[in-house]
Design a protein around this motif. Structure first.
Motif, PDB file in Angstrom:
ATOM      1  N   VAL A 104       1.045  -1.046  -0.081  1.00  0.00           N
ATOM      2  CA  VAL A 104       0.035   0.078   0.036  1.00  0.00           C
ATOM      3  C   VAL A 104       0.801   1.041  -0.119  1.00  0.00           C
ATOM      4  O   VAL A 104       1.555   1.640   1.016  1.00  0.00           O
ATOM      5  CB  VAL A 104      -0.851  -0.090   1.439  1.00  0.00           C
ATOM      6  CG1 VAL A 104      -1.762   1.480   1.346  1.00  0.00           C
ATOM      7  CG2 VAL A 104      -2.021  -1.136   1.238  1.00  0.00           C
ATOM      8  N   SER A 142      -2.944   5.508   3.192  1.00  0.00           N
ATOM      9  CA  SER A 142      -3.873   4.580   3.703  1.00  0.00           C
ATOM     10  C   SER A 142      -3.134   3.817   4.802  1.00  0.00           C
ATOM     11  O   SER A 142      -2.092   3.411   4.637  1.00  0.00           O
ATOM     12  CB  SER A 142      -4.487   4.006   2.569  1.00  0.00           C
ATOM     13  OG  SER A 142      -4.976   4.923   1.649  1.00  0.00           O
ATOM     14  N   ARG A 174      -3.806  -0.131   5.828  1.00  0.00           N
ATOM     15  CA  ARG A 174      -4.661  -1.365   5.693  1.00  0.00           C
ATOM     16  C   ARG A 174      -4.370  -2.284   6.797  1.00  0.00           C
ATOM     17  O   ARG A 174      -2.980  -2.676   6.852  1.00  0.00           O
ATOM     18  CB  ARG A 174      -4.154  -1.994   4.364  1.00  0.00           C
ATOM     19  CG  ARG A 174      -4.825  -3.157   4.033  1.00  0.00           C
ATOM     20  CD  ARG A 174      -4.613  -3.683   2.517  1.00  0.00           C
ATOM     21  NE  ARG A 174      -5.718  -5.005   2.072  1.00  0.00           N
ATOM     22  CZ  ARG A 174      -5.664  -6.062   2.576  1.00  0.00           C
ATOM     23  NH1 ARG A 174      -4.861  -6.455   3.571  1.00  0.00           N
ATOM     24  NH2 ARG A 174      -6.621  -6.902   2.174  1.00  0.00           N
ATOM     25  N   VAL A 198     -10.374  -7.275   7.294  1.00  0.00           N
ATOM     26  CA  VAL A 198      -9.486  -6.392   7.207  1.00  0.00           C
ATOM     27  C   VAL A 198     -10.124  -5.152   7.250  1.00  0.00           C
ATOM     28  O   VAL A 198     -11.633  -4.770   7.146  1.00  0.00           O
ATOM     29  CB  VAL A 198      -9.032  -6.262   5.693  1.00  0.00           C
ATOM     30  CG1 VAL A 198      -8.161  -4.970   5.141  1.00  0.00           C
ATOM     31  CG2 VAL A 198      -8.194  -7.645   5.288  1.00  0.00           C
ATOM     32  N   SER A 205      -9.512  -0.856   6.122  1.00  0.00           N
ATOM     33  CA  SER A 205      -8.957   0.095   5.540  1.00  0.00           C
ATOM     34  C   SER A 205      -9.243   1.441   5.597  1.00  0.00           C
ATOM     35  O   SER A 205     -10.313   1.815   5.598  1.00  0.00           O
ATOM     36  CB  SER A 205      -9.060  -0.310   3.986  1.00  0.00           C
ATOM     37  OG  SER A 205      -8.339  -1.228   3.401  1.00  0.00           O
TER      38      SER A 205
END
Length: 357
Positions: free
Chosen positions: A87, A91, A93, A349, A351
């Protein structure tokens, strides 16, 4: 008459005891260095904390009648995550591997916190707490791992077998508190472990630095090495907002968390433990409960929080879903949106975009 399971738990399963099977750990070299406000020349201590419970207290917990909830033998997550190679932007993640293990991808770095892929968190492979779900990422599906942060030496956080596998596959840089590098290198000298004190700041690349900060806990792997290695929280310093990771901690009077806010100005995200807290008379000084975890989120000035240390291996008395349920109640009591403090299952997950407030 105590059950065979209880006896095995005493001898091998409690990460803070280590067990008789960890006798070899007593023969390894221990940290030596100058005295400080948290090191007396032999053992580390927290000036704002409490010493770990005595062995007699452990026996009272195990045999004194405190009710231990029954966990299912299997409680699988929704499925395994297959992370992207990188990534590259700001961001965050976050992939939940299980218990205390989390992978963070940001700014082109792949970071693992307290990675455990072993079936048991124990000094022996045949006994001790056993995971009830598979890791949320299959080991073979891990992207290239750049950095591993290991908070302390308890078996549910420092898994030498996993660290050795990671070195063979990825050769990551491993950052850990003072003395824990000797544990790792005693198992596998090739592990790229480096140990640092509270207050250290380390550049790790791509505009990211790692700080080691105090947390209210302790460390041991055997019967006679209590607090001969240090424990720490981590702060990832980034221009888009800092990330605060705590492997294990009691709440106490909240000093460490308010101090973290004062020093770093608040956090974009805190990764906080919510499990292994019952019975409170025994666990209070070393493990916070979900209500205290929400208070840490507030004290530290974290805009969001990710829960860990729950739902994978049974270390203490609470039921498998109790930490998540109690977290929901604690957030509601403070009128905090539950999406701001999430308890993922292994393989799930979260994000967080670079511009999310």
């Amino acid at each position: 008459m105590p059950s065979r399971r209880t006896l095995l738990g005493l001898l091998a399963g409690l990460p803070f005891l280590g067990g008789l099977a960890a006798y070899a750990a007593e023969r390894r070299p221990f940290y030596t260095g100058p005295l400080s406000d948290h090191f007396d020349g032999t053992r580390f201590f927290d000036p704002h904390g409490s010493p770990p419970k005595a062995f007699t207290d452990l026996l009272r917990w195990q045999f004194g009648g405190d009710r231990r909830a029954s966990w299912p033998a299997s409680w699988p997550g929704p499925g395994a995550d297959r992370p992207p190679p990188r990534v590259d932007d700001d961001s965050l993640r976050l992939s939940y591997v299980g218990h205390a293990s989390v992978m963070l991808q940001t700014r082109g770095l792949n970071i693992l916190f307290d990675p455990v892929w072993s079936e048991r968190v124990s000094p022996v492979s045949f006994a001790g707490p056993k995971r009830v779900n598979a890791p949320g990422i299959a080991f073979e599906d891990l992207p290239k791992i750049d950095l591993v942060l290991v908070s302390h030496g308890h078996y549910d956080h420092l898994d030498v077998s996993t660290l050795s596998r990671l070195h063979a596959a990825h050769a990551p840089r491993v950052i850990t508190p003072l003395g824990q590098d000797l544990v790792m290198k005693g198992h596998d000298p090739a592990i790229r472990a480096e140990a640092h004190d509270w207050g250290a700041r380390l550049e790790v690349g791509n505009g990211v630095a790692v700080h080691l900060a105090p947390m209210r806990h302790w460390s041991a792997r055997g019967l006679f090495d209590r607090n001969k290695a240090l424990w720490a929280a981590f702060v990832l310093e980034m221009a888009a907002g800092h990330v605060y990771h705590i492997g294990d901690t009691g709440y106490g009077d909240g000093h460490h968390f308010r101090e973290a806010r004062r020093r770093f100005g608040g956090f974009r995200l805190a990764i906080l433990p919510i499990g292994a807290y019952e019975p409170r008379w025994f666990m209070r000084d070393q493990h916070m409960n979900p209500d205290e975890a929400v208070q840490v989120m507030i004290d530290s000035g974290a805009r969001r929080a990710l829960a860990h240390h729950w739902g994978t291996v049974q270390l203490t008395n609470e039921g498998i879903e109790e930490p998540r349920d109690a977290l929901v109640q604690a957030l509601a009591a403070r009128a905090i949106d539950r999406d701001r403090f999430r308890a993922l299952r292994p393989g799930e997950v979260w994000s967080i975009g670079p511009d999310e407030a």
